[in-house]
Design a protein around this motif. Structure first.
Motif, PDB file in Angstrom:
ATOM      1  N   GLU A  91      18.739  23.326 -25.260  1.00  0.00           N
ATOM      2  CA  GLU A  91      19.251  22.380 -24.267  1.00  0.00           C
ATOM      3  C   GLU A  91      18.144  22.189 -23.233  1.00  0.00           C
ATOM      4  OE1 GLU A  91      21.851  23.673 -21.293  1.00  0.00           O
ATOM      5  OE2 GLU A  91      21.424  25.795 -21.502  1.00  0.00           O
ATOM      6  N   THR A  99      18.717  21.893 -19.728  1.00  0.00           N
ATOM      7  CA  THR A  99      19.060  22.193 -18.331  1.00  0.00           C
ATOM      8  C   THR A  99      18.212  23.316 -17.700  1.00  0.00           C
ATOM      9  OG1 THR A  99      21.262  21.451 -18.943  1.00  0.00           O
ATOM     10  CG2 THR A  99      21.038  22.459 -16.784  1.00  0.00           C
ATOM     11  N   ARG A 151      19.603  24.141 -32.298  1.00  0.00           N
ATOM     12  CA  ARG A 151      20.561  25.253 -32.249  1.00  0.00           C
ATOM     13  C   ARG A 151      20.849  25.690 -33.680  1.00  0.00           C
ATOM     14  NH1 ARG A 151      24.957  23.188 -27.603  1.00  0.00           N
ATOM     15  NH2 ARG A 151      23.345  22.541 -26.131  1.00  0.00           N
ATOM     16  N   GLU A 160      23.197  26.451 -35.725  1.00  0.00           N
ATOM     17  CA  GLU A 160      24.643  26.401 -35.953  1.00  0.00           C
ATOM     18  C   GLU A 160      24.882  26.130 -37.419  1.00  0.00           C
ATOM     19  OE1 GLU A 160      27.315  24.443 -33.280  1.00  0.00           O
ATOM     20  OE2 GLU A 160      25.645  23.740 -32.056  1.00  0.00           O
ATOM     21  N   ARG A 192      27.517  18.110 -36.268  1.00  0.00           N
ATOM     22  CA  ARG A 192      26.748  19.234 -35.696  1.00  0.00           C
ATOM     23  C   ARG A 192      25.606  19.601 -36.621  1.00  0.00           C
ATOM     24  NH1 ARG A 192      29.244  20.152 -31.093  1.00  0.00           N
ATOM     25  NH2 ARG A 192      27.950  21.742 -30.186  1.00  0.00           N
ATOM     26  N   LEU A 193      24.408  19.593 -36.078  1.00  0.00           N
ATOM     27  CA  LEU A 193      23.211  19.877 -36.864  1.00  0.00           C
ATOM     28  C   LEU A 193      22.392  20.955 -36.167  1.00  0.00           C
ATOM     29  CD1 LEU A 193      22.220  16.174 -37.622  1.00  0.00           C
ATOM     30  CD2 LEU A 193      23.348  17.771 -39.156  1.00  0.00           C
ATOM     31  N   GLN A 242      19.413  14.774 -27.365  1.00  0.00           N
ATOM     32  CA  GLN A 242      20.344  14.662 -26.244  1.00  0.00           C
ATOM     33  C   GLN A 242      19.733  13.718 -25.213  1.00  0.00           C
ATOM     34  OE1 GLN A 242      20.816  18.498 -24.380  1.00  0.00           O
ATOM     35  NE2 GLN A 242      22.703  18.949 -25.492  1.00  0.00           N
ATOM     36  N   ASP A 290      20.790  14.329 -14.708  1.00  0.00           N
ATOM     37  CA  ASP A 290      21.142  15.362 -13.735  1.00  0.00           C
ATOM     38  C   ASP A 290      20.845  14.874 -12.321  1.00  0.00           C
ATOM     39  OD1 ASP A 290      20.336  16.895 -16.404  1.00  0.00           O
ATOM     40  OD2 ASP A 290      21.713  18.177 -15.272  1.00  0.00           O
ATOM     41  N   ARG A 345      34.196  24.900 -20.702  1.00  0.00           N
ATOM     42  CA  ARG A 345      32.819  24.762 -21.183  1.00  0.00           C
ATOM     43  C   ARG A 345      32.199  26.109 -21.526  1.00  0.00           C
ATOM     44  NH1 ARG A 345      30.241  21.010 -22.697  1.00  0.00           N
ATOM     45  NH2 ARG A 345      28.377  21.122 -21.420  1.00  0.00           N
ATOM     46  N   TYR A 398      26.354  28.771 -16.884  1.00  0.00           N
ATOM     47  CA  TYR A 398      25.880  28.478 -15.523  1.00  0.00           C
ATOM     48  C   TYR A 398      26.769  27.541 -14.715  1.00  0.00           C
ATOM     49  CZ  TYR A 398      23.660  24.848 -18.482  1.00  0.00           C
ATOM     50  OH  TYR A 398      23.416  23.876 -19.397  1.00  0.00           O
ATOM     51  N   TYR A 399      27.832  27.009 -15.291  1.00  0.00           N
ATOM     52  CA  TYR A 399      28.645  26.047 -14.540  1.00  0.00           C
ATOM     53  C   TYR A 399      29.424  26.719 -13.415  1.00  0.00           C
ATOM     54  CZ  TYR A 399      27.551  22.635 -18.143  1.00  0.00           C
ATOM     55  OH  TYR A 399      26.896  21.785 -18.995  1.00  0.00           O
ATOM     56  N   LEU A 428      31.421  14.164 -27.723  1.00  0.00           N
ATOM     57  CA  LEU A 428      30.304  13.227 -27.616  1.00  0.00           C
ATOM     58  C   LEU A 428      29.323  13.678 -26.543  1.00  0.00           C
ATOM     59  CD1 LEU A 428      32.479   9.986 -27.566  1.00  0.00           C
ATOM     60  CD2 LEU A 428      30.891  10.605 -29.398  1.00  0.00           C
ATOM     61  N   ALA A 429      29.857  14.292 -25.494  1.00  0.00           N
ATOM     62  CA  ALA A 429      29.010  14.636 -24.351  1.00  0.00           C
ATOM     63  C   ALA A 429      29.682  15.728 -23.542  1.00  0.00           C
ATOM     64  CB  ALA A 429      28.812  13.400 -23.472  1.00  0.00           C
TER      65      ALA A 429
HETATM   66  P1  HAM Z   1      26.511  20.889 -24.497  1.00  0.00           P
HETATM   67  O1  HAM Z   1      27.967  20.602 -24.359  1.00  0.00           O
HETATM   68  O2  HAM Z   1      26.123  22.173 -25.084  1.00  0.00           O
HETATM   69  O3  HAM Z   1      25.890  20.725 -23.038  1.00  0.00           O
HETATM   70  O4  HAM Z   1      25.835  19.720 -25.322  1.00  0.00           O
HETATM   71  C1  HAM Z   1      26.003  18.362 -24.951  1.00  0.00           C
HETATM   72  C2  HAM Z   1      26.196  17.506 -26.178  1.00  0.00           C
HETATM   73  O5  HAM Z   1      25.124  17.735 -27.100  1.00  0.00           O
HETATM   74  C3  HAM Z   1      27.455  17.819 -26.995  1.00  0.00           C
HETATM   75  O6  HAM Z   1      28.596  17.171 -26.461  1.00  0.00           O
HETATM   76  C4  HAM Z   1      27.073  17.274 -28.361  1.00  0.00           C
HETATM   77  O7  HAM Z   1      27.242  15.851 -28.388  1.00  0.00           O
HETATM   78  C5  HAM Z   1      25.586  17.552 -28.413  1.00  0.00           C
HETATM   79  N1  HAM Z   1      25.350  18.756 -29.239  1.00  0.00           N
HETATM   80  C6  HAM Z   1      25.382  20.051 -28.870  1.00  0.00           C
HETATM   81  N2  HAM Z   1      25.127  20.855 -29.919  1.00  0.00           N
HETATM   82  C7  HAM Z   1      24.925  20.052 -30.980  1.00  0.00           C
HETATM   83  C8  HAM Z   1      24.612  20.260 -32.364  1.00  0.00           C
HETATM   84  N3  HAM Z   1      24.428  21.483 -32.880  1.00  0.00           N
HETATM   85  N4  HAM Z   1      24.490  19.175 -33.165  1.00  0.00           N
HETATM   86  C9  HAM Z   1      24.650  17.931 -32.682  1.00  0.00           C
HETATM   87  N5  HAM Z   1      24.927  17.671 -31.394  1.00  0.00           N
HETATM   88  C10 HAM Z   1      25.066  18.705 -30.551  1.00  0.00           C
HETATM   89  C11 HAM Z   1      24.580  20.952 -22.744  1.00  0.00           C
HETATM   90  O8  HAM Z   1      23.697  21.019 -23.547  1.00  0.00           O
HETATM   91  C12 HAM Z   1      24.290  20.979 -21.247  1.00  0.00           C
HETATM   92  N6  HAM Z   1      22.899  21.416 -21.078  1.00  0.00           N
HETATM   93  C13 HAM Z   1      24.557  19.625 -20.650  1.00  0.00           C
HETATM   94  C14 HAM Z   1      24.217  19.548 -19.178  1.00  0.00           C
HETATM   95  C15 HAM Z   1      23.210  18.854 -18.615  1.00  0.00           C
HETATM   96  N7  HAM Z   1      24.873  20.180 -18.225  1.00  0.00           N
HETATM   97  C16 HAM Z   1      24.311  19.909 -17.076  1.00  0.00           C
HETATM   98  N8  HAM Z   1      23.280  19.105 -17.298  1.00  0.00           N
END
Ligand code: HAM
Length: 448
Positions: A77, A79, A107, A109, A115-116, A121, A125, A273, A277-278, A295-296
């Motif tokens: 990610e 952040t 990731r 996963e 999910r991949l 992304q 922020d 979530r 860190y939230y 989606l987000a």
């Molecule tokens: P997150 O919910 O872990 O948040 O990821 C945000 C979005 O990334 C998810 O809703 C999904 O659409 C996509 N995503 C996550 N993992 C995967 C995956 N393995 N494959 C495909 N898409 C994926 C964050 O990452 C936080 N850093 C967001 C954030 C920014 N918070 C504060 N600022």
């Protein structure tokens, strides 16, 4: 032949065009909200994520020791990188800071639909503003992006929750901060793991009356509006402590309502979530329907910048992933022509090759996408076959007759219509008659 690794994608040109069209929409909308784009390293010190993102992401890291023996990880990610970068220059940055990024994350996963192991992304922020209006602004930005793609309230919705209320509530049971983090992580998984397993976990963290704690958690989880929340807290010792927070909720929801998005947003305390860190409002956008994929997601993280840099700085943000979004856009037929076909194909007689190539290069200088048949001395009929297969909108022929008369013969590949156009005018003529398709774009709600 070795295939690509599981969960990693190869982008052939059509997929790449689709991806770029999605990125172009991201970038267009964040600019309207005054965000500046930044970027950071894809490879980071391992502990940036093991300490800060929480146990779930830590278990999904691609990590290894580099040749210098450093423990490193591909970023899962953006952040923590963003927080470190902003923290390092916080004193010199104009506040509030609005930064966005479009980049790849990794990731480990189990690959499945949506999910991949490698995905993109878009992060946005906003740092240096504590007011709940900052959270409201980001929620509105997220909804505006999804709407810009042509998605409607029937396609997706946003669930908003609040870790600050959760922490106040769990703190009233005497739980310390670290235990609150563990309880929130258990609550995050209730739907996946079920009530019995969750209660068992609670028993390991909390040494008081678990049945009473669980009853409270279940009641708070069922709140789905600010009236519910007011009612819930009015009958507890937290009534006064939560009053100010509930006015923050009003401010956030006011931002949402003023942008016309009330119907898109649900207050839903089941969301906590997975990231550690939230600290405040948290939210997730889901597609509607039985699959309901995320989606987000995002939220407020007021402590992270200080933990990484020593400088305290309020922060809130979100990320949209490209995988579920692209799947949804394709399913809904919202991806239009993202092709990268040339606008013109130049056919030339060998005797006037210099003039033919001058035409090609002149048009390219005008930002038009133009091809020609690279082989020497190929017949005009064969060149026309190539022009046809190239997908070009127009075939431009230049031979001895055209050079003598200083014109070009232009054929529309769709209608077969033929026209003579003065050589110096060809560029303008093409721009008048066809799209300049160097930058594919998606339909936008504002232009439709
Ligand atoms: P997150 O919910 O872990 O948040 O990821 C945000 C979005 O990334 C998810 O809703 C999904 O659409 C996509 N995503 C996550 N993992 C995967 C995956 N393995 N494959 C495909 N898409 C994926 C964050 O990452 C936080 N850093 C967001 C954030 C920014 N918070 C504060 N600022």
């Amino acid at each position: 032949m070795r295939p690509a690794l599981p969960g990693f994608r190869e982008f052939y040109p059509p997929e790449c065009a689709l991806r770029n069209a999605i990125f172009a929409t991201f970038r267009r909308v964040v600019r309207r909200f005054g965000f500046e784009e930044f970027d950071g390293p894809t490879l980071e010190p391992l502990e940036l994520f093991t300490d800060k993102s929480g146990p779930e992401i830590a278990s999904q890291l691609f990590h290894f020791a580099d040749r210098g023996g450093r423990a490193v990880a591909l970023r899962p990610e953006m952040t923590p990188t963003l927080a470190r970068m902003v923290g390092a220059r916080a004193a010199g940055l104009r506040r509030p800071i609005r930064w966005s990024n479009v980049g790849e994350a990794f990731r480990y996963e189990r690959p499945q639909k949506g999910r991949l192991r490698s995905f993109y992304q878009m992060n946005a922020d906003l740092l240096g503003e504590e007011d709940a209006a900052a959270d409201g602004e980001l929620v509105v930005l997220l909804l505006s992006i999804l709407e810009e793609f042509g998605l409607t309230v029937n396609d997706f919705y946003l669930r908003v929750s609040d870790r600050q209320l959760w922490s106040l509530f769990l703190g009233s049971f005497g739980l310390a901060d670290s235990a609150i983090g563990q309880v929130l992580s258990a609550i995050d998984k209730v739907e996946r793991e079920g009530e019995e397993e969750t209660k068992k976990k609670l028993g390991e963290i909390f040494h008081g009356n678990v049945a009473q704690l669980w009853a409270g958690i279940a009641a708070l989880r069922s709140c789905n509006g600010t009236d519910d929340l007011r009612k819930f807290f009015s009958s507890t010792s937290l009534r006064e402590a939560t009053e100010k927070r509930l006015t923050d909720w009003d401010r956030l929801l006011e931002c949402v309502a003023s942008a016309g998005f009330s119907a898109h947003v649900a207050v839903d305390m089941t969301v906590v979530r997975g990231l550690a860190y939230y600290t405040g409002f948290v939210f997730e956008a889901f597609e509607r329907g039985e699959k309901g994929r995320a989606l987000a997601g995002g939220g407020r993280y007021d402590d992270l910048v200080e933990k990484l840099s020593g400088t305290p700085l309020a922060a809130t943000g979100f990320a949209i992933g490209d995988v579920t979004l692209a799947n949804l856009l394709v399913e809904k037929g919202l991806i239009s022509d993202t092709s990268q076909q040339p606008i013109a194909f130049v056919l030339m007689e060998d005797a006037v090759r210099q003039a033919g190539l001058a035409l090609v290069h002149g048009l390219r200088k005008k930002d038009l996408s133009v091809l020609w048949d690279l082989a020497d001395n190929r017949s005009l009929a064969r060149q026309m076959g190539r022009a046809d297969r190239s997908g070009a909108a127009f075939a431009l022929s230049i031979g001895v007759e055209e050079v003598a008369g200083d014109f070009v013969t232009v054929r529309s590949m769709a209608s077969g219509a033929v026209e003579r156009v003065a050589r110096a005018e060809v560029g303008d003529w093409l721009a008048r008659h066809g799209a300049v398709r160097l930058s594919p774009s998606l339909p936008s709600s504002s232009s439709s």
